[in-house]
Design a protein around this motif. Structure first.
Motif, PDB file in Angstrom:
ATOM      1  N   ARG A 252       0.802  -1.212   0.000  1.00 54.41           N
ATOM      2  CA  ARG A 252       0.000   0.000   0.000  1.00 54.41           C
ATOM      3  C   ARG A 252       0.838   1.267   0.000  1.00 54.41           C
ATOM      4  O   ARG A 252       0.424   2.298  -0.486  1.00 54.41           O
ATOM      5  N   LYS A 253       2.027   1.199   0.572  1.00 57.15           N
ATOM      6  CA  LYS A 253       2.867   2.386   0.665  1.00 57.15           C
ATOM      7  C   LYS A 253       3.752   2.579  -0.570  1.00 57.15           C
ATOM      8  O   LYS A 253       4.533   3.517  -0.618  1.00 57.15           O
ATOM      9  N   GLU A 254       3.620   1.708  -1.550  1.00 58.96           N
ATOM     10  CA  GLU A 254       4.408   1.836  -2.782  1.00 58.96           C
ATOM     11  C   GLU A 254       4.016   3.133  -3.478  1.00 58.96           C
ATOM     12  O   GLU A 254       2.850   3.402  -3.701  1.00 58.96           O
ATOM     13  N   SER A 255       5.015   3.952  -3.805  1.00 52.77           N
ATOM     14  CA  SER A 255       4.728   5.262  -4.383  1.00 52.77           C
ATOM     15  C   SER A 255       4.168   5.147  -5.797  1.00 52.77           C
ATOM     16  O   SER A 255       3.193   5.789  -6.130  1.00 52.77           O
ATOM     17  N   PHE A 256       4.752   4.349  -6.627  1.00 47.30           N
ATOM     18  CA  PHE A 256       4.250   4.124  -7.979  1.00 47.30           C
ATOM     19  C   PHE A 256       5.006   2.969  -8.610  1.00 47.30           C
ATOM     20  O   PHE A 256       6.031   2.529  -8.110  1.00 47.30           O
ATOM     21  N   ARG A 257       4.476   2.481  -9.703  1.00 46.01           N
ATOM     22  CA  ARG A 257       5.131   1.448 -10.492  1.00 46.01           C
ATOM     23  C   ARG A 257       5.022   1.884 -11.944  1.00 46.01           C
ATOM     24  O   ARG A 257       3.946   2.124 -12.450  1.00 46.01           O
ATOM     25  N   TYR A 258       6.158   1.994 -12.627  1.00 43.25           N
ATOM     26  CA  TYR A 258       6.194   2.436 -14.012  1.00 43.25           C
ATOM     27  C   TYR A 258       6.284   1.216 -14.914  1.00 43.25           C
ATOM     28  O   TYR A 258       7.214   0.424 -14.804  1.00 43.25           O
TER      29      TYR A 258
ATOM     30  N   ASP B  68       8.386  -3.792 -15.635  1.00 45.25           N
ATOM     31  CA  ASP B  68       8.016  -2.614 -14.856  1.00 45.25           C
ATOM     32  C   ASP B  68       8.979  -2.441 -13.697  1.00 45.25           C
ATOM     33  O   ASP B  68       9.707  -3.360 -13.336  1.00 45.25           O
ATOM     34  N   ILE B  69       8.965  -1.227 -13.139  1.00 44.25           N
ATOM     35  CA  ILE B  69       9.921  -0.889 -12.086  1.00 44.25           C
ATOM     36  C   ILE B  69       9.285   0.102 -11.124  1.00 44.25           C
ATOM     37  O   ILE B  69       8.432   0.902 -11.510  1.00 44.25           O
ATOM     38  N   SER B  70       9.684   0.006  -9.883  1.00 48.35           N
ATOM     39  CA  SER B  70       9.341   0.985  -8.863  1.00 48.35           C
ATOM     40  C   SER B  70      10.607   1.237  -8.058  1.00 48.35           C
ATOM     41  O   SER B  70      11.597   0.528  -8.229  1.00 48.35           O
ATOM     42  N   PRO B  71      10.588   2.198  -7.162  1.00 45.41           N
ATOM     43  CA  PRO B  71      11.785   2.427  -6.346  1.00 45.41           C
ATOM     44  C   PRO B  71      12.124   1.248  -5.425  1.00 45.41           C
ATOM     45  O   PRO B  71      13.229   1.169  -4.920  1.00 45.41           O
TER      46      PRO B  71
ATOM     47  N   GLU C  88      15.861  -1.226   0.799  1.00 44.31           N
ATOM     48  CA  GLU C  88      15.549   0.190   0.997  1.00 44.31           C
ATOM     49  C   GLU C  88      16.835   1.002   1.032  1.00 44.31           C
ATOM     50  O   GLU C  88      17.728   0.735   1.815  1.00 44.31           O
ATOM     51  N   ASP C  89      16.906   1.957   0.131  1.00 48.40           N
ATOM     52  CA  ASP C  89      18.063   2.843   0.014  1.00 48.40           C
ATOM     53  C   ASP C  89      17.544   4.145  -0.580  1.00 48.40           C
ATOM     54  O   ASP C  89      17.185   4.203  -1.757  1.00 48.40           O
ATOM     55  N   THR C  90      17.493   5.174   0.226  1.00 51.36           N
ATOM     56  CA  THR C  90      16.901   6.444  -0.182  1.00 51.36           C
ATOM     57  C   THR C  90      17.568   7.022  -1.423  1.00 51.36           C
ATOM     58  O   THR C  90      16.892   7.509  -2.328  1.00 51.36           O
ATOM     59  N   TYR C  91      18.889   6.954  -1.500  1.00 50.63           N
ATOM     60  CA  TYR C  91      19.603   7.504  -2.654  1.00 50.63           C
ATOM     61  C   TYR C  91      19.202   6.775  -3.939  1.00 50.63           C
ATOM     62  O   TYR C  91      18.879   7.403  -4.944  1.00 50.63           O
ATOM     63  N   THR C  92      19.218   5.437  -3.906  1.00 48.00           N
ATOM     64  CA  THR C  92      18.875   4.651  -5.091  1.00 48.00           C
ATOM     65  C   THR C  92      17.417   4.864  -5.484  1.00 48.00           C
ATOM     66  O   THR C  92      17.097   4.990  -6.666  1.00 48.00           O
ATOM     67  N   GLU C  93      16.525   4.912  -4.502  1.00 48.39           N
ATOM     68  CA  GLU C  93      15.108   5.142  -4.789  1.00 48.39           C
ATOM     69  C   GLU C  93      14.912   6.475  -5.505  1.00 48.39           C
ATOM     70  O   GLU C  93      14.206   6.544  -6.508  1.00 48.39           O
ATOM     71  N   GLN C  94      15.552   7.527  -5.010  1.00 45.63           N
ATOM     72  CA  GLN C  94      15.420   8.842  -5.626  1.00 45.63           C
ATOM     73  C   GLN C  94      16.055   8.876  -7.017  1.00 45.63           C
ATOM     74  O   GLN C  94      15.537   9.493  -7.933  1.00 45.63           O
ATOM     75  N   PHE C  95      17.163   8.172  -7.176  1.00 52.29           N
ATOM     76  CA  PHE C  95      17.828   8.105  -8.475  1.00 52.29           C
ATOM     77  C   PHE C  95      16.911   7.438  -9.508  1.00 52.29           C
ATOM     78  O   PHE C  95      16.765   7.926 -10.632  1.00 52.29           O
ATOM     79  N   ILE C  96      16.270   6.338  -9.134  1.00 52.06           N
ATOM     80  CA  ILE C  96      15.335   5.642 -10.038  1.00 52.06           C
ATOM     81  C   ILE C  96      14.176   6.560 -10.398  1.00 52.06           C
ATOM     82  O   ILE C  96      13.780   6.664 -11.563  1.00 52.06           O
ATOM     83  N   ILE C  97      13.619   7.255  -9.408  1.00 55.66           N
ATOM     84  CA  ILE C  97      12.502   8.168  -9.660  1.00 55.66           C
ATOM     85  C   ILE C  97      12.921   9.261 -10.644  1.00 55.66           C
ATOM     86  O   ILE C  97      12.204   9.560 -11.600  1.00 55.66           O
ATOM     87  N   ASN C  98      14.089   9.854 -10.437  1.00 54.72           N
ATOM     88  CA  ASN C  98      14.559  10.915 -11.328  1.00 54.72           C
ATOM     89  C   ASN C  98      14.805  10.401 -12.750  1.00 54.72           C
ATOM     90  O   ASN C  98      14.471  11.079 -13.727  1.00 54.72           O
ATOM     91  N   GLU C  99      15.385   9.213 -12.873  1.00 53.43           N
ATOM     92  CA  GLU C  99      15.612   8.635 -14.201  1.00 53.43           C
ATOM     93  C   GLU C  99      14.280   8.366 -14.908  1.00 53.43           C
ATOM     94  O   GLU C  99      14.150   8.622 -16.105  1.00 53.43           O
ATOM     95  N   LEU C 100      13.294   7.863 -14.165  1.00 54.00           N
ATOM     96  CA  LEU C 100      11.977   7.603 -14.763  1.00 54.00           C
ATOM     97  C   LEU C 100      11.290   8.899 -15.191  1.00 54.00           C
ATOM     98  O   LEU C 100      10.633   8.940 -16.233  1.00 54.00           O
ATOM     99  N   LYS C 101      11.464   9.940 -14.403  1.00 52.86           N
ATOM    100  CA  LYS C 101      10.904  11.245 -14.791  1.00 52.86           C
ATOM    101  C   LYS C 101      11.521  11.720 -16.103  1.00 52.86           C
ATOM    102  O   LYS C 101      10.822  12.225 -16.982  1.00 52.86           O
ATOM    103  N   ASN C 102      12.829  11.546 -16.247  1.00 46.74           N
ATOM    104  CA  ASN C 102      13.507  11.951 -17.482  1.00 46.74           C
ATOM    105  C   ASN C 102      13.009  11.130 -18.674  1.00 46.74           C
ATOM    106  O   ASN C 102      12.796  11.669 -19.761  1.00 46.74           O
ATOM    107  N   VAL C 103      12.837   9.833 -18.480  1.00 48.68           N
ATOM    108  CA  VAL C 103      12.331   8.961 -19.547  1.00 48.68           C
ATOM    109  C   VAL C 103      10.937   9.415 -19.964  1.00 48.68           C
ATOM    110  O   VAL C 103      10.627   9.539 -21.156  1.00 48.68           O
ATOM    111  N   ARG C 104      10.096   9.698 -18.993  1.00 39.67           N
ATOM    112  CA  ARG C 104       8.723  10.116 -19.277  1.00 39.67           C
ATOM    113  C   ARG C 104       8.695  11.459 -20.015  1.00 39.67           C
ATOM    114  O   ARG C 104       7.952  11.633 -20.975  1.00 39.67           O
TER     115      ARG C 104
END
Length: 126
Positions: free
Chosen positions: A5-11, A45-48, A102-118
């Motif tokens: 339930r706490k998953e932010s998103f899945r691309y 598919d991928i999520s943080p 769980e690794d905050t740096y890696t999670e944020q890096f994945i999110i930023n890369e996905l934003k760039n792809v989108r």
């Protein structure tokens, strides 16, 4: 499979992302001991916190639960070590669910890369 339930998103990729993987024996020790050569897979598919891959290889996930995945989402190469959680047999291969630590740096890096792809995919539509 447990719902997060706490998953932010899945691309989910429109075209699967090409990747390589290798099974490793000890992901938490001082040295990672390789037990397989690199194999080819596709990230569906991928999520943080995890990803779903497809490959033609059958992997005994009850014996070898750690995997190193190498891929590029936008421009920077990404190397992650995860843990197999489930597998499903498909017509021409296998799908695997991989949980990432769980690794905050890696999670944020994945999110930023996905934003760039989108952003790039939206710019191409214009």
């Amino acid at each position: 499979m447990q719902y997060k339930r706490k998953e932010s998103f899945r691309y989910t990729f429109t075209e699967p992302c090409k990747a390589t993987f290798r099974l490793i024996k000890d992901a938490h020790g001082l040295t990672e001991k390789e037990i397989s050569n690199k194999g080819i897979c596709e990230i569906i598919d991928i999520s943080p916190h995890g990803l779903k891959i497809f490959t033609e290889f059958s992997i005994a996930i009850d014996k070898q639960i750690h995997v190193e995945i190498n891929f590029t989402l936008d421009e920077s190469p990404i190397d992650l070590v995860g843990e197999f959680v489930w597998s499903h047999r498909k017509i021409n291969g296998y799908e695997y669910g991989i949980n990432l630590p769980e690794d905050t740096y890696t999670e944020q890096f994945i999110i930023n890369e996905l934003k760039n792809v989108r952003r790039k995919s939206l710019d191409m539509r214009k």
